[in-house]
Each structure stands twice: as structure tokens, then as C-alpha cells.
Design an enzyme around this catalytic site. Structure first.
Site, PDB file in Angstrom:
ATOM      1  N   ASN A   9       0.811  -1.129   0.344  1.00 36.85           N
ATOM      2  CA  ASN A   9       0.048  -0.143  -0.454  1.00 36.85           C
ATOM      3  C   ASN A   9       1.022   1.144   0.012  1.00 36.85           C
ATOM      4  O   ASN A   9       1.690   1.800   0.832  1.00 36.85           O
ATOM      5  CB  ASN A   9      -1.246   0.269   1.534  1.00 36.85           C
ATOM      6  N   LYS A  11       0.269   4.636  -0.344  1.00 35.92           N
ATOM      7  CA  LYS A  11      -0.532   5.609   0.123  1.00 35.92           C
ATOM      8  C   LYS A  11      -0.300   6.509  -0.726  1.00 35.92           C
ATOM      9  O   LYS A  11      -0.328   6.446  -2.069  1.00 35.92           O
ATOM     10  CB  LYS A  11       0.173   5.989   1.985  1.00 35.92           C
ATOM     11  N   HIS A  95      -9.196   1.035   4.553  1.00 34.81           N
ATOM     12  CA  HIS A  95      -7.957   1.330   5.439  1.00 34.81           C
ATOM     13  C   HIS A  95      -7.876   2.375   6.769  1.00 34.81           C
ATOM     14  O   HIS A  95      -8.942   3.032   6.480  1.00 34.81           O
ATOM     15  CB  HIS A  95      -6.939   1.740   4.760  1.00 34.81           C
ATOM     16  N   GLU A  97      -6.730   4.551   7.837  1.00 29.85           N
ATOM     17  CA  GLU A  97      -6.756   5.848   7.407  1.00 29.85           C
ATOM     18  C   GLU A  97      -8.132   6.842   6.727  1.00 29.85           C
ATOM     19  O   GLU A  97      -8.589   7.304   7.106  1.00 29.85           O
ATOM     20  CB  GLU A  97      -5.720   5.806   6.825  1.00 29.85           C
ATOM     21  N   GLU A 167      -5.143  -4.975  10.570  1.00 23.77           N
ATOM     22  CA  GLU A 167      -4.663  -4.395  10.715  1.00 23.77           C
ATOM     23  C   GLU A 167      -4.537  -3.602  12.050  1.00 23.77           C
ATOM     24  O   GLU A 167      -5.441  -2.613  12.042  1.00 23.77           O
ATOM     25  CB  GLU A 167      -4.110  -3.880   9.457  1.00 23.77           C
ATOM     26  N   GLY A 173       2.056   2.153  10.842  1.00 25.42           N
ATOM     27  CA  GLY A 173       3.148   3.517  10.869  1.00 25.42           C
ATOM     28  C   GLY A 173       3.861   4.289  11.420  1.00 25.42           C
ATOM     29  O   GLY A 173       3.582   4.929  11.993  1.00 25.42           O
ATOM     30  N   SER A 213       3.525  -1.857  10.378  1.00 21.64           N
ATOM     31  CA  SER A 213       4.841  -2.311  10.438  1.00 21.64           C
ATOM     32  C   SER A 213       5.925  -3.383  10.422  1.00 21.64           C
ATOM     33  O   SER A 213       6.203  -3.984  10.665  1.00 21.64           O
ATOM     34  CB  SER A 213       5.150  -1.586  11.405  1.00 21.64           C
TER      35      SER A 213
END
Ligand code: PEP
Length: 251
Positions: A9, A11, A95, A97, A167, A173, A213
Site C-alpha cells: 500500500n 498510500k 483502510h 486511514e 491491521e 506506521g 509495521s
């Protein structure tokens, strides 16, 4: 046996020329593998050049989001048919985010997921608890709700092809990875719930990826867990060397 998926991904990183270089770097390193699927998910503006650059390899293309309508006055949105037209096989949906910054909910995830299947795209549906939810022992309640509401209403045929990405939000991150035991516990639970919603035989076919991560240093042990069928990788997918190292674990 479930074929592992290693998906990158990207991003909101990589312009077109950077995308071309990254895909070419991956194609030369891991583009011939056929015992696992290697998927790259660039931003919309680099999908076309990524598709072009991966021709002749086994790499696959995915998008990071889509809308649930075919066309219309939806400024700024991208239709599933447009993604197919650009060469996408996969689309990431929900996701964390997108849930955190763009108001996505289990209900919108469900609409997008059903539409993805109708449009010939394979959804990679992201679920996972926040740190506050983990600390207040709500992890399994949250995961169950996200699966039941987000992945409801699929036919058994569709459900078999579903890809779920677990996730934990606190691991995305942040450099903090779930331990292989924490991740396996969550994956096993997710598969159990999928078995209840669909059928045990269907749940056995669903690929469940871990994300948060993932790096070359921790990927091997995570990928060795019984219910972990690959990874959704953010930061470490932005360089061909690190992503290729994650991709090439022993099966
Ligand atoms: C992600 O974006 O899905 C992700 C897991 O990011 P990172 O690997 O950087 O934590």
C-alpha cells in the site's frame, strides 16, 4: 492451500516516474514468482504507468479506494469500472486511514465491497482495533462487528475470494508490530467468525493478511503463523529491496 498475498500500500507516495522505477525494480526481483501473489497499490495517478511497467511479469495491480456507484456527479470519486479499465485486480477497502480521516464506516465498507465483487474487482477489506480498544479489552468485539457488518451479504462464491487484512491501528506506521502470537490469535478469531457467517469450508479459503509495521526483520515469523496468509505492507513497500525481502519468505 491458500496462496499467500503480499500487497504494497503506497498510500500518498510516488509520482509517475517514481512509480515506474519501483514497479520495474519489483518486476526484476520478484516478478516471476507464481507460488504467491505480489500486488502493488499505487495512488490513482500512478495506476496506469504501474500497469504498463508490470507488463510481462506476474505482478498485480490494486487501488487504494473506490466509490460504490458506476458513474455520475460524484466529484473526486473513482468508479470500479475505471479501476478495471486501468488494469486493477484488487482494491483496498476500509483502510484505517480512510475510516479515521474520511469518515468510512462498516456500512460504506459493505457497500464498496459488494460493488467491488459485482464489478470484477477483489476487495482487500481492512479491519483492526485502535490502541484504546485493545487496552480496554474490546479487540474481539470490534473485530467481530467490523467483519459481521463490513462483510455481510456476500454469496459463498464471493466470500471465498474475499481478502481480509487484519491491521491493528496502533501498529500502522508506528514501528510497533503485533507479536506473531497476538496476530495469530486475531487471525484465528477472524477465521472463526467467517466460518460462522459463511461456512467452515469457505472460511478455510479466505486469505487473511497481517498489516502493521511489517518489515524484512519481522516478516518471516509473522508469515510462519498458521492463519496468516500474507501481508499488507505500507512503509516497507516503498523500496524494491525491502518489499522484495518481505515477499521472498520460505513457503
Ligand atoms: C498500511 O498502510 O496498511 C500499513 C500497514 O502501513 P505500515 O506497514 O507502514 O505500518
Amino acid at each position: 492451500m491458500r496462496k499467500p498475498i503480499l500487497a504494497g500500500n503506497w498510500k500518498m507516495y510516488k509520482n509517475t516516474q517514481e512509480a515506474k522505477a519501483l514497479v520495474e525494480g519489483l518486476a526484476s526481483r520478484v516478478g516471476k514468482l507464481s507460488d504467491r501473489e505480489v500486488v502493488v497499490c499505487p495512488p490513482f495517478t500512478s495506476l496506469a504507468i504501474a500497469a504498463e511497467s508490470m507488463k510481462g511479469s506476474n505482478l498485480k495491480l490494486g487501488a487504494q479506494n473506490m466509490y460504490w456507484e458506476d458513474k455520475g456527479a460524484f466529484t473526486g470519486e473513482i468508479a470500479p469500472g475505471m479501476l478495471r479499465d486501468t488494469g486493477c485486480t484488487y482494491v483496498i477497502i476500509g483502510h484505517s486511514e480512510r475510516r479515521q480521516y474520511f469518515g468510512e464506516t462498516d456500512a460504506t465498507v459493505n457497500k464498496k465491497m459488494k460493488k467491488a465483487f459485482l464489478s470484477g474487482l477483489l476487495p482487500i477489506v481492512c479491519i483492526g482495533e485502535t490502541l484504546a480498544e485493545r487496552e480496554s479489552s474490546e479487540t474481539f468485539t470490534v473485530l467481530e462487528r467490523q467483519i459481521r457488518e463490513g462483510a455481510s451479504g456476500l454469496s459463498a462464491e464471493e466470500a471465498r475470494k474475499l481478502v481480509v487484512a487484519y491491521e491493528p491501528v496502533w501498529a500502522i506506521g508506528t514501528g510497533k508490530t503485533a507479536t506473531p502470537q497476538q496476530a495469530e490469535e486475531a487471525h484465528k478469531f477472524i477465521r472463526q467468525k467467517l466460518a460462522e457467517i459463511y461456512a467452515p469450508a469457505v472460511a478455510e479459503e479466505i486469505r487473511i493478511l497481517y498489516g502493521g509495521s511489517v518489515k524484512p526483520e519481522n516478516s518471516k515469523e509473522l508469515m510462519g503463523q498458521a492463519d496468516i496468509d500474507g501481508a499488507l505492507v505500507g512503509g516497507a513497500s516503498l523500496e524494491p529491496e525491502s518489499f522484495s525481502k518481505i515477499v521472498t519468505f520460505d513457503l
